[in-house]
Design a protein around this motif. Structure first.
Motif, PDB file in Angstrom:
ATOM      1  N   UNK A 182       9.742  33.276  11.168  1.00  0.00           N
ATOM      2  CA  UNK A 182      10.903  32.390  11.098  1.00  0.00           C
ATOM      3  C   UNK A 182      11.670  32.471  12.408  1.00  0.00           C
ATOM      4  N   UNK A 183      12.373  31.388  12.720  1.00  0.00           N
ATOM      5  CA  UNK A 183      13.181  31.338  13.932  1.00  0.00           C
ATOM      6  C   UNK A 183      14.663  31.354  13.575  1.00  0.00           C
ATOM      7  N   UNK A 184      15.425  32.146  14.308  1.00  0.00           N
ATOM      8  CA  UNK A 184      16.852  32.261  14.039  1.00  0.00           C
ATOM      9  C   UNK A 184      17.565  30.920  14.199  1.00  0.00           C
ATOM     10  N   UNK A 185      17.171  30.151  15.206  1.00  0.00           N
ATOM     11  CA  UNK A 185      17.812  28.861  15.441  1.00  0.00           C
ATOM     12  C   UNK A 185      17.650  27.909  14.265  1.00  0.00           C
ATOM     13  N   UNK A 186      16.450  27.857  13.701  1.00  0.00           N
ATOM     14  CA  UNK A 186      16.211  26.976  12.561  1.00  0.00           C
ATOM     15  C   UNK A 186      16.967  27.445  11.329  1.00  0.00           C
ATOM     16  N   UNK A 187      17.019  28.758  11.104  1.00  0.00           N
ATOM     17  CA  UNK A 187      17.755  29.275   9.956  1.00  0.00           C
ATOM     18  C   UNK A 187      19.241  28.952  10.073  1.00  0.00           C
ATOM     19  N   UNK A 188      19.763  29.041  11.297  1.00  0.00           N
ATOM     20  CA  UNK A 188      21.175  28.723  11.505  1.00  0.00           C
ATOM     21  C   UNK A 188      21.445  27.241  11.224  1.00  0.00           C
ATOM     22  N   UNK A 189      20.501  26.382  11.600  1.00  0.00           N
ATOM     23  CA  UNK A 189      20.657  24.953  11.331  1.00  0.00           C
ATOM     24  C   UNK A 189      20.641  24.664   9.832  1.00  0.00           C
ATOM     25  N   UNK A 190      19.798  25.365   9.098  1.00  0.00           N
ATOM     26  CA  UNK A 190      19.743  25.172   7.643  1.00  0.00           C
ATOM     27  C   UNK A 190      21.012  25.650   6.958  1.00  0.00           C
ATOM     28  N   UNK A 191      21.767  26.516   7.631  1.00  0.00           N
ATOM     29  CA  UNK A 191      23.012  27.016   7.039  1.00  0.00           C
ATOM     30  C   UNK A 191      24.149  25.996   7.157  1.00  0.00           C
ATOM     31  N   UNK A 192      24.003  25.024   8.057  1.00  0.00           N
ATOM     32  CA  UNK A 192      25.068  24.041   8.267  1.00  0.00           C
ATOM     33  C   UNK A 192      25.319  23.180   7.032  1.00  0.00           C
ATOM     34  N   UNK A 193      24.280  22.574   6.403  1.00  0.00           N
ATOM     35  CA  UNK A 193      24.550  21.766   5.193  1.00  0.00           C
ATOM     36  C   UNK A 193      25.207  22.581   4.085  1.00  0.00           C
ATOM     37  N   UNK A 194      24.804  23.847   3.947  1.00  0.00           N
ATOM     38  CA  UNK A 194      25.412  24.702   2.926  1.00  0.00           C
ATOM     39  C   UNK A 194      26.889  24.910   3.207  1.00  0.00           C
ATOM     40  N   UNK A 195      27.218  25.132   4.497  1.00  0.00           N
ATOM     41  CA  UNK A 195      28.617  25.337   4.870  1.00  0.00           C
ATOM     42  C   UNK A 195      29.438  24.073   4.632  1.00  0.00           C
ATOM     43  N   UNK A 196      28.861  22.920   4.933  1.00  0.00           N
ATOM     44  CA  UNK A 196      29.570  21.649   4.713  1.00  0.00           C
ATOM     45  C   UNK A 196      29.825  21.427   3.227  1.00  0.00           C
ATOM     46  N   UNK A 197      28.806  21.652   2.407  1.00  0.00           N
ATOM     47  CA  UNK A 197      28.968  21.483   0.950  1.00  0.00           C
ATOM     48  C   UNK A 197      30.005  22.459   0.405  1.00  0.00           C
ATOM     49  N   UNK A 198      29.984  23.685   0.912  1.00  0.00           N
ATOM     50  CA  UNK A 198      30.957  24.685   0.470  1.00  0.00           C
ATOM     51  C   UNK A 198      32.373  24.250   0.812  1.00  0.00           C
ATOM     52  N   UNK A 199      32.549  23.671   1.998  1.00  0.00           N
ATOM     53  CA  UNK A 199      33.875  23.206   2.400  1.00  0.00           C
ATOM     54  C   UNK A 199      34.342  22.056   1.510  1.00  0.00           C
ATOM     55  N   UNK A 200      33.442  21.118   1.218  1.00  0.00           N
ATOM     56  CA  UNK A 200      33.817  19.971   0.384  1.00  0.00           C
ATOM     57  C   UNK A 200      34.187  20.412  -1.036  1.00  0.00           C
ATOM     58  N   UNK A 201      33.413  21.308  -1.601  1.00  0.00           N
ATOM     59  CA  UNK A 201      33.720  21.804  -2.942  1.00  0.00           C
ATOM     60  C   UNK A 201      35.039  22.575  -2.957  1.00  0.00           C
ATOM     61  N   UNK A 202      35.258  23.381  -1.909  1.00  0.00           N
ATOM     62  CA  UNK A 202      36.512  24.126  -1.814  1.00  0.00           C
ATOM     63  C   UNK A 202      37.693  23.171  -1.633  1.00  0.00           C
ATOM     64  N   UNK A 203      37.479  22.098  -0.860  1.00  0.00           N
ATOM     65  CA  UNK A 203      38.544  21.111  -0.660  1.00  0.00           C
ATOM     66  C   UNK A 203      38.946  20.464  -1.978  1.00  0.00           C
ATOM     67  N   UNK A 204      37.963  20.157  -2.829  1.00  0.00           N
ATOM     68  CA  UNK A 204      38.263  19.601  -4.151  1.00  0.00           C
ATOM     69  C   UNK A 204      39.068  20.614  -4.964  1.00  0.00           C
ATOM     70  N   UNK A 205      38.650  21.850  -4.924  1.00  0.00           N
ATOM     71  CA  UNK A 205      39.344  22.903  -5.680  1.00  0.00           C
ATOM     72  C   UNK A 205      40.783  23.059  -5.196  1.00  0.00           C
TER      73      UNK A 205
END
Length: 231
Positions: free
Chosen positions: A183-206
């Motif tokens: 696995x490559x660190x760069x690709x794993x970091x990119x996959x973490x971006x959608x999760x962070x965005x979704x987490x922010x949106x859900x937290x914003x609703x809360x």
């Protein structure tokens, strides 16, 4: 068994509520002597460990600084500052802090945290924005503080993996590598971006729903005050 004397010293010291740092040092010295080390070697080992983990001591230094600032009115000043912005709500402050936390962590900058940001700055700002000059009931005040703490947890947990050199990402890579997966660190970091965005949106609703709860409370308080004046 004599080599376990350090464990006994730690237990007794904590039970007697003695200085934890002194207790740990005494336990280390006692364990070293029981293990056959001379006193100079023990001091050298402790010094090497402190030098190797010297960045951990920054946390110890931060705590008294924050405490001193709180004693001289940091929380009060944070609350006074936020009262000048009428459109800011408790939820919006938490959203802004969470976004700030995620962005800085994605850049590899870890400057947030409960003791140095949430307790002295974010929490009093959110409380002032919620109260709007009134006195918050104890249960609502506790809720504001818990929501403020959650903004730190969300931002930290879902933001740190966007930086390729974070410990969590390196741990994941190590596990995959040991299992035979490349696995490559760069690709794993990119996959973490959608999760962070979704987490922010859900937290914003809360946080938005929490703002509505505070608004309903403010409306009830205003109705009670108006009713008292009519009487």
């Amino acid at each position: 068994m004599i080599k376990l004397v350090g464990v006994v010293i730690v237990i007794i010291g904590l039970l007697l509520k003695l200085n934890p740092l002194l207790v740990v040092i005494l336990a280390g010295v006692a364990t070293g002597l029981a293990g056959g080390m001379d006193f100079l070697s023990i001091l050298t080992t402790i010094g090497d460990a402190f030098t190797t983990n010297r960045y951990m001591s920054l946390f110890v230094l931060i705590m008294p600084v924050i405490g001193l600032m709180e004693r001289h009115g940091l929380r009060e000043q944070a609350g006074n500052f936020i009262r000048g912005f009428r459109n800011l709500t408790a939820g919006r402050i938490m959203m802004l802090y969470m976004l700030f936390r995620q962005v800085t962590l994605a850049l590899g900058i870890n400057i947030g945290g409960h003791p140095n940001f949430i307790r002295p700055i974010v929490s009093p700002m959110a409380e002032a924005a919620a109260a709007k000059g009134k006195t918050l009931p104890k249960d609502l005040q506790d809720q504001v503080r818990s929501y403020a703490a959650s903004s730190e947890n969300y931002g930290n947990f879902y933001g740190q993996l966007m930086f390729i050199a974070t410990g969590g990402l390196l741990l994941i890579k190590g596990v995959f590598t040991s299992a035979g997966y490349t696995v490559e660190l760069g690709k794993m970091a990119l996959y973490a971006i959608p999760t962070a965005v979704c987490a922010f949106l859900l937290a914003a609703v809360r946080f938005t729903l929490f703002d509505r709860k505070i608004a309903a409370w403010m409306k009830d308080i205003s109705s009670e005050t108006k009713g008292g004046e009519d009487k």
